[in-house]
Design an enzyme around this catalytic site. Structure first.
Site, PDB file in Angstrom:
ATOM      1  N   CYS D 153      -7.023   7.636  16.322  1.00 13.48           N
ATOM      2  CA  CYS D 153      -6.513   7.188  17.619  1.00 13.48           C
ATOM      3  C   CYS D 153      -6.649   5.677  17.815  1.00 13.48           C
ATOM      4  O   CYS D 153      -5.736   5.024  18.331  1.00 13.48           O
ATOM      5  CB  CYS D 153      -7.200   7.933  18.750  1.00 13.48           C
ATOM      6  SG  CYS D 153      -8.995   7.941  18.653  1.00 13.48           S
ATOM      7  N   HIS D 253      -7.479   3.967  25.093  1.00 16.66           N
ATOM      8  CA  HIS D 253      -8.344   3.062  24.337  1.00 16.66           C
ATOM      9  C   HIS D 253      -7.909   1.623  24.587  1.00 16.66           C
ATOM     10  O   HIS D 253      -6.744   1.271  24.396  1.00 16.66           O
ATOM     11  CB  HIS D 253      -8.217   3.342  22.826  1.00 16.66           C
ATOM     12  CG  HIS D 253      -8.861   4.625  22.391  1.00 16.66           C
ATOM     13  ND1 HIS D 253      -9.594   5.440  23.222  1.00 16.66           N
ATOM     14  CD2 HIS D 253      -8.897   5.240  21.161  1.00 16.66           C
ATOM     15  CE1 HIS D 253     -10.044   6.476  22.534  1.00 16.66           C
ATOM     16  NE2 HIS D 253      -9.638   6.386  21.304  1.00 16.66           N
TER      17      HIS D 253
END
Lengths: 362, 362, 362, 362
Positions: D153, D253
């Site tokens: 990710c 993120h």
């Protein structure tokens, strides 16, 4: 398409009104009002946009005006997200100028002739302004000013499950609610300070408990015989006690409530859950665009509702109830979750407007 | 110096026991017990230390043993932070072997002859084990096993302000409490999941409401005439209703409580606050090291107590009460804050041991 | 006991000064200054106290004065927690009046003759004011005004591990730091908004990156030959790049740093860790009360330092370093944690005063 | 409509696959696989649903099967959300049985013949499996097993802005990234512990830095001349350094990155921003349903991107870049935000499948 104005358009509630109006089938944004500091600027330049959805394209280039009735004369309805410091005088001016105002401010909620509305709960209270408008129209007036107040956010979640219960089982005479309230209700300039909600809770929200205790009795109360004045429930009919807390949640008020019915014996837990599940709000029956498909979602999982997981049901217009169980002190206890900026604020205003439109009031 | 053992020494409660014993004037750590996986290792190697205070030097090099009574025979008192899956059998073995066990586990709390103690509230309930030890000593036994249970953490905060009120104004017949509980109470392997408390609350803690409702009646209840059996208050004397929520707070349980006195008319708000402020717990009178200087801090600020600001009063042994006010449904409502890992868990165990030592029971 | 004044005493930094002075063996609070709104009131009435420690008894009844030099004439040292909007003029007046001022404000940090001090890093830079005071005394002046600036909070954490490395291995020519900064540094009226740090981070703090990049070069820089002017490192000696983020942490700045030594080959990871561990700051050697026992704690656990667990080492005066490892781009990377309100603000001021006292400057 | 299977359907990634497939125009859920504990149950009974969107109706009544290839033989594509403990053996079996598998597990990412894909970045790497399938079809095989791996990710967010820059300005030889990663990436049984992210950050995620440093070089790397083997960039072409932190964010993120181009002089900040803004990913050109309208959103506000406000742009398939500015150490620094469970995990898998379908590979 009805033309909609928004007062306090750069504030937290105003931004939510604009988001909800962005793709609305019944309303289009026709005027945005804010302080003189913002007036004259394009909306995209006047606002500090803090929503998780992007600023709607159709709002960006609208030039913000001052909050004067003349600037909103072309509006069929005006949504007010004004701070209470300003709402009093401005909303008065707008109504006197013949405008239809739906306000999130607290200023006029307790006026005996102003409906205080949770649209999934007491839309029948709109009859007071409906009658007024009808009369004005019969008298040949071109415009009849009207004011409808949106309830306090924590009140909205509280009364949602009460309405179907009272309809079916008669009066609730004792009611307690302890709230765990989201920070979005406090706006964002500055709103709740980070240090107050980080590893912390604040067991106090100024004025909130009084609002919940008072507003509940007006919303569940009656209209006099002439149809022009609200008669809240008296303390001997219903006692309400609220304890309000601010917690580290962005959106969604959780309320732990207990209640006792006047009727003895009370219904069973299963009857209560069935009644809540089967409730269909009038706005849904009227076919209103934003009305929730399911007004009250009754959850059976032991650890629900939870704000992060359940606040967006029916786009925030549905209320979620869980943990319905017997209460050793009163009759029942349960957990109620409602989206404070949707059914508890701007969203309620939009749904009220949809109802007024469906009833040909605006 | 009395020799102290700790069971479940690597767990969350065990770590707190070790911290509180580190510089204690009355006790020194003499044995640390954990699972066979940890046995044989130095404590510093066996534990995943997760406290905000550093690991005490005097614990680091102690070799962890299995939780068998023979390994703790030299201990004057054994504090158990065992998980309830293991506490039942192990604590039984320890008591039968003549050891004095103070347990944070729930297993034996409801036993009729086991004291369930909040040390700032009902130390007089320790008389049951005091009598037992006295008899054993008179009978010439070298060691008399005894077991004392620490109450559930949320119960501790609830009963603290009730005790002085009941002493002064007689029975409380109705009591409701909605809790906002810290995550430290759930331990940390895994404890509460981050996703459950980030922008969220969980309105449910397994078994917690039942514990609060039941334990309160034992703690505020009586001892039979023979002095060997506890008689909890019956439902016709006191009804208790709890609603428990997990919130994003590290330490400190906040409880919004309401109560009604049997006595009519009830005292005034000012009398209630004065009674709470003036309460001095017996542990303080006995000169116990950890006893709070001020048992109950009554705050006048409208927005207090708050966990981050108030949980550490009197090192977590003091309880804070704020917002004492009349309640439209019962008599009074107030907010109570207590430190769940101090007065609600390990700290309570230490203070119980101090009382037992002061009374020459251990 | 030296007499200490505090400017901006009701603010966030001022409150921290007062806490640190409460039981200090060298200083006693002799004057508290705040805005005219607070002047004339007892401190306990003027302040909105927001610390996790209770307000010190010895501060409560002090009457707050306006921030005028005449009100602080009896002070041996004055700690300034003033907002930068006011610090410029007031601190100037104080120094001109012959007072010794230690300031947390940014206004004079870049003045060539004002020491910018992280007390565990560059106390030798205090020689500039020491010389000035010595001369003034030799000239028979009764009082020699002096000003010392405390560094920016995130700079303090950054330079702490650099100092011993530079002393041992020579210049660091490239340095990058990405910070995860606590909200306490922003004060609390309003400070960081809750909605900005709940389920969020803000990748920007106004002016912060420039402060870190500039201040680092002054703190690690030199003094000219006359001993009266600071000469920061030039860009060809050291390049610094900072990226600053605000995160949901109450206290404690975490910084992910990378660095390259000018010297080739660079030392090994083990040498770097050993050098950091062995560093003893001058304040400790001088026996200063607040000087950390261990200046830099080097942690070996893979997931440390963490703010909640490590920020309070040595009462917040110690800095924690973890994850020292080779960096594929520069030479080394590591994680540094420092307590932003202790070694990064008020605490630094206190320790600077202790050093000045030890050196007989105040 | 292609038939889609989901492996690990009850897990966190599996739930996201199911949500994204719910109303997908190209795929319908045809099989759900989980552990033997869940097999045989209806999905709604097997899963502990933890998504903010409700469980799709079309998944509820599907009977979960064990993860055996025979149970998925009718599927055109199989999405794997399996834990790496199980993914190795199961995915191998599936591919050998001729199934097309798109996996979120890390097991085969570094295999030289397995594409490691961020669909908005390197879809051209799918040519390796495209060629393989073409050959198999030409050879008359009915089914050609294939495996495509989704990147880690945090890698996805990092490489997104690099691709257009490298295309335009040539190789990036130095790259640093410090991440602030959301907790959803860690799943939820137990996932990240609450106590680890409340008033805290954890400066470590096991294996994550190595993944970012390695995967970036494969994704930006080449394919050999035969078109069947990936050749990651060597260390002399590109050096990458990552520092990974876990923070209290649910989704999204944030990465603070710095980079240097091999080309001297480097482009200007304005050129970099323009290049990022103008980039249109191939998936968009192919008309894929989930492809972002705007691949990279370049924000000009000084304090953006922020996870709560920006993570959902283009339904999480768009990446947001802000604060593009010169870097004193390398050439440029900027902040990149990507939705870790969409473009960083399940969503990437769906978009990869859309591309494979558009290219007639599945």
């Amino acid at each position: 398409m009805k033309k909609a104005g928004v007062l306090g358009a750069t504030g937290s509630v105003g931004q939510r009104f604009i988001l909800l109006l962005a793709d609305h089938p019944d309303f289009e944004i026709a005027a945005l009002g804010a302080s003189s500091r913002s007036a004259g600027k394009k909306y995209s330049e006047a606002v500090s946009w803090k929503q998780t959805d992007l600023m709607p394209e159709n709002a960006k280039s609208i030039v913000v005006t001052e909050c004067k009735a003349e600037n909103f004369a072309h509006c069929d309805v005006v949504f007010s997200g004004l701070d209470s410091d300003y709402a009093g005088a401005i909303e008065k001016e707008f109504v006197e100028a013949g405008l239809a105002v739906i306000s999130n401010a607290k200023n006029y909620r307790r006026e005996p002739d102003v409906p205080l509305i949770v649209p999934i709960v007491n839309p029948e209270h709109l009859s007071v302004v409906e009658n007024k408008v009808k009369k004005a129209r019969e008298a040949g007036e071109k415009k009849a000013g009207l004011l409808v107040c949106i309830s306090n956010c924590s009140t909205a979640g509280l009364v949602a499950p009460l309405k179907p219960l009272v309809e079916k089982y008669g009066p609730i005479d004792l009611l307690t609610a302890t709230t765990l309230q989201a920070i979005s209700g406090a706006g964002f300039s500055p709103g709740v300070s980070g240090i107050d909600v980080l590893d912390n809770i604040v067991p106090y929200i100024s004025g909130e408990e009084d609002k919940m205790e008072w507003e509940t009795k007006k919303i569940l109360g009656n209209i006099n015989d002439k149809g022009d004045t609200f008669v809240p429930l008296s303390a001997d009919k219903m006692k309400v006690s609220a304890q309000c807390n601010r917690v580290a949640v962005s959106d969604g008020h959780t309320e732990c409530i207990s209640l006792r019915f006047a009727q003895r014996p009370p219904p069973s837990v299963e009857e209560v859950k069935k009644t809540l599940s089967e409730y269909v709000c009038d706005a849904r029956k009227l076919g209103c665009y934003s009305a929730p498909k399911q007004t009250i979602h009754v959850l059976e999982e032991p650890d629900r509702p939870q704000p992060r997981l359940d606040r967006n049901r029916d786009a925030g217009y549905g209320v979620t109830v869980g943990r319905v169980r017997e209460d050793p002190v009163l009759d029942f206890k349960m957990v109620v979750l409602s989206h404070n900026t949707v059914i508890g604020a701007a969203g309620a205003g939009i749904l009220i407007a949809e109802i007024l439109k469906a009833k040909n009031v605006i």
